[in-house]
Design a protein around this motif. Structure first.
Motif, PDB file in Angstrom:
ATOM      1  N   ASP A 318       0.806  -1.222   0.000  1.00 46.73           N
ATOM      2  CA  ASP A 318       0.000   0.000   0.000  1.00 46.73           C
ATOM      3  C   ASP A 318       0.840   1.274   0.000  1.00 46.73           C
ATOM      4  N   LYS A 336      -1.803   5.488  -7.262  1.00 46.50           N
ATOM      5  CA  LYS A 336      -2.636   6.661  -7.521  1.00 46.50           C
ATOM      6  C   LYS A 336      -4.080   6.417  -7.127  1.00 46.50           C
ATOM      7  N   THR A 337      -4.492   5.141  -7.123  1.00 41.30           N
ATOM      8  CA  THR A 337      -5.831   4.769  -6.655  1.00 41.30           C
ATOM      9  C   THR A 337      -5.657   3.732  -5.555  1.00 41.30           C
ATOM     10  N   THR A 338      -6.727   3.078  -5.179  1.00 43.19           N
ATOM     11  CA  THR A 338      -6.625   2.017  -4.171  1.00 43.19           C
ATOM     12  C   THR A 338      -6.171   0.694  -4.781  1.00 43.19           C
ATOM     13  N   THR A 340      -3.428  -1.433  -5.820  1.00 45.34           N
ATOM     14  CA  THR A 340      -1.985  -1.472  -5.562  1.00 45.34           C
ATOM     15  C   THR A 340      -1.196  -1.993  -6.757  1.00 45.34           C
ATOM     16  N   TRP A 344       1.579   4.028  -9.962  1.00 44.75           N
ATOM     17  CA  TRP A 344       2.112   4.617  -8.736  1.00 44.75           C
ATOM     18  C   TRP A 344       2.733   5.981  -9.043  1.00 44.75           C
ATOM     19  N   LYS A 456      -6.549   3.520   4.044  1.00 42.59           N
ATOM     20  CA  LYS A 456      -6.908   2.212   3.512  1.00 42.59           C
ATOM     21  C   LYS A 456      -8.236   1.732   4.108  1.00 42.59           C
ATOM     22  N   SER A 461      -7.213   6.783  -1.477  1.00 43.81           N
ATOM     23  CA  SER A 461      -5.780   6.757  -1.773  1.00 43.81           C
ATOM     24  C   SER A 461      -5.097   7.992  -1.181  1.00 43.81           C
TER      25      SER A 461
END
Length: 608
Positions: A318, A336-338, A340, A344, A456, A461
């Motif tokens: 994460d 950049k989002t959730t 993984t 990035w 999280k 994010s």
């Protein structure tokens, strides 16, 4: 041929080299001193060997000046000889000057002490023993952290052991060729006026370096190893900076071949984080920094995250966090989002500083422990987004400071540590709490881990968290331009460029007129339209800020205090009502930054 004849012949060769343009006059003066003065006798043969070998460029590089004390102490390239190099003589002078000043300042005080620590760099342990032996010979007891330890742990040790001074042997994020000493006062902060100038005076006038052999100093009790004791106390103090919340997050940590694993990992585990992995290729403690791009372990450099990101995408990580070799600064990268496994991106020092400011202040507000008397601290070249965040919580921001965390430490003691919340500087340094007086990568890492876990749990994010700050306070973008200017020619170019910025600054950059020039050396602020100058409130130092006509856009210029370069800090901003569409806002400011950098580099090329 006698020694005197060798010296005489060498002096003639030096003079001829100056006449031939192979050696600067300043270098020649310093070489003559090393050839003729008794204090440099042990280095004389090696200086002569360089002269006989015709190594004029190397001699000019290491002798053209006397290596100065900058924002972080005395730092530079290691070389066995030279007034402008890190070696036994220049390190010895630094320690001797400090010892002489401490003894003089505390005249009559029976028990004096100094804390010393070191990092993984080449010769750090050697320089540590040298410094310890000098302190012991001066009658100053040494409390030694005798293993690789972080700079903030040295700052803590000075305060915890109630020392009169401290020495950290490290060159932070500099290349493997470098080393340094950072000098601390009894507050646990790096030395400030008037002590810094007084110490420099002692250093520059140092004749004899008096050293007690290290083993003798240990046997006489003048050097006491306190590693375990200080470790225990440090972790107890640092852990008090934690906030409650979720701890379910997958973390990848890289010490970049430095000391950080001994601080970051134990503190994180103490705070309840169990899923923290040390990145294998960067785990080895090595002054060569073998597995990072360019062998420079600087968390400001996004490229150091390239390989860890590839690894993280396959492991469901994460957050990736890095500390520099002496673990006083951090860098981070996050998806950049959730997702993984998706794209990035890294964060710069201003972005991290703003994120941590928001996190710490929000936690303090939720706990009901904020008041208008509380304050945060930043430097003049740190983003104003941090100030705007503080003001939104009704907290003061003290931000009229020169570059260097020692100035943040000074504010903490001047304004009162009980009301201090948070300190930040754009070069990735952060501090909360009262336990030390220098930036701390381990505690900053702990807080960032906490935030990552909290986000999280909310399926948000870290990039979205920052985006919300931009929408609220306006979109901010910054960049740093480093103009490297090495050697005596580089120094002359730096001086010309700084003079040009002061006397004939550009009329505009990126199509935006420069409205005012703040000159912190002269203490003036000049309106470029009228040419009228007024007194500038603030600190005195070699810093110029060019304020553009559009609010929130400016360029700060200063020579580095630790490296041969001029730093140009470029700041841009859009108001909140122009920042609702961040894609569009980013496009606008990206183009502006590109034009600003192009114009500033062109100006520097013409005037440097």
């Amino acid at each position: 041929m006698s020694i005197d004849a060798n010296v005489s012949k060498s002096l003639d060769a030096v003079q001829q080299a100056v006449s031939d343009g192979k050696l600067t006059a300043a270098a020649a003066d310093n070489i003559r001193a090393w050839l003729t003065e008794d204090r440099y006798e042990v280095y004389r043969d090696e200086v002569i060997e360089h002269i006989v070998g015709g190594k004029w460029q190397k001699l000019d590089d290491v002798y053209w000046t006397i290596i100065p004390f900058g924002t972080g102490g005395r730092r530079g390239r290691m070389y066995p000889i030279g007034s402008n190099a890190i070696n036994d003589r220049t390190i010895g002078e630094s320690a001797q000057g400090l010892a002489d000043y401490v003894v003089e300042y505390h005249k009559g005080q029976k028990e004096l002490s100094c804390a010393i620590a070191y990092d993984t760099r080449h010769k750090s342990r050697h320089f540590t023993e040298l410094c310890a032996g000098i302190m012991a010979a001066a009658g100053i007891k040494v409390y030694l952290l005798d293993d690789y330890r972080a700079t903030p742990q040295l700052s803590f040790a000075v305060r915890y052991k109630k020392c009169d001074c401290g020495i950290m042997v490290t060159a932070s994020h500099n290349p493997p060729s470098d080393n340094a000493v950072k000098v601390y006062w009894s507050s646990g902060a790096q030395v400030l006026p008037p002590h810094d100038k007084a110490i420099i005076g002692k250093v520059m006038s140092c004749q004899q370096i008096r050293v007690m052999p290290f083993d003798e100093a240990v046997s006489k009790g003048m050097v006491e190893v306190v590693t375990d004791e200080v470790d225990k106390a440090y972790f107890e103090a640092a852990a008090k900076c934690a906030f409650e919340g979720p701890r379910d997050v997958n973390l990848l940590y890289t010490p970049l071949h430095g000391v950080g694993a001994a601080a970051v990992v134990p503190l994180a585990k103490r705070d309840g984080f169990t899923n923290i992995e040390v990145y294998g290729p960067h785990e080895e403690k090595s002054g060569d920094f073998p597995n990072v791009p360019g062998h420079v372990s600087n968390p400001e450099n996004a490229a150091i995250f390239d390989e860890p990101i590839k690894y993280a995408k396959t492991k469901g990580i994460d957050l990736i966090l890095a500390t520099d070799p002496d673990c006083d600064r951090i860098g981070i990268a996050a998806p950049k989002t959730t997702d993984t496994a998706g794209e990035w991106r890294t964060f710069n020092g201003n972005e991290i500083g703003a994120i941590l400011a928001e996190y710490v202040l929000s936690k303090r507000k939720a706990a009901g422990t904020l008041s208008p008397d509380h304050y945060i601290v930043k430097t003049l070249v740190t983003t104003e987004l941090t100030r705007r965040i503080a003001e939104s919580y009704g907290v003061r921001c003290v931000g009229d400071l020169l570059v260097g965390f020692k100035y943040i430490a000074e504010v903490i003691d001047r304004e009162g540590p009980d009301q201090f919340i948070y300190g930040t500087e754009e070069s990735h340094g952060y501090l909360v709490g009262q336990y030390c007086r220098d930036k701390d990568g381990a505690v900053a890492a702990m807080l960032m881990f906490e935030l990552a876990a909290e986000l999280k749990s909310k399926k948000v994010s870290l990039h979205d968290y920052l985006s919300d700050l931009y929408r609220k306070h306006g979109y901010h973008r910054e960049t740093l331009i480093n103009l490297v200017m090495e050697g005596s020619e580089g120094m002359a170019a730096m001086q010309r460029l700084m003079k040009s910025f002061r006397t004939t600054p550009p009329e505009s950059v990126a199509g935006i007129k420069i409205a005012k020039v703040r000159d912190y050396a002269a203490g003036t602020i000049t309106d470029t339209a009228t040419g009228k100058s007024e007194k500038l409130a603030g600190p005195t130092g070699d810093l110029i800020i060019l304020d553009l006509a559009e609010e929130g856009n400016y360029v700060a210029v200063r020579p580095s205090g630790t490296e041969p370069k001029i730093k140009l800090y470029v700041f841009t901003r859009l108001a909140p009502d122009q920042s609702s569409d961040l894609v569009q806002a980013d496009s606008v400011l990206s183009q502006r930054l590109e034009c600003l950098e192009k114009d500033v580099r062109q100006y520097a090329k013409q005037n440097g």
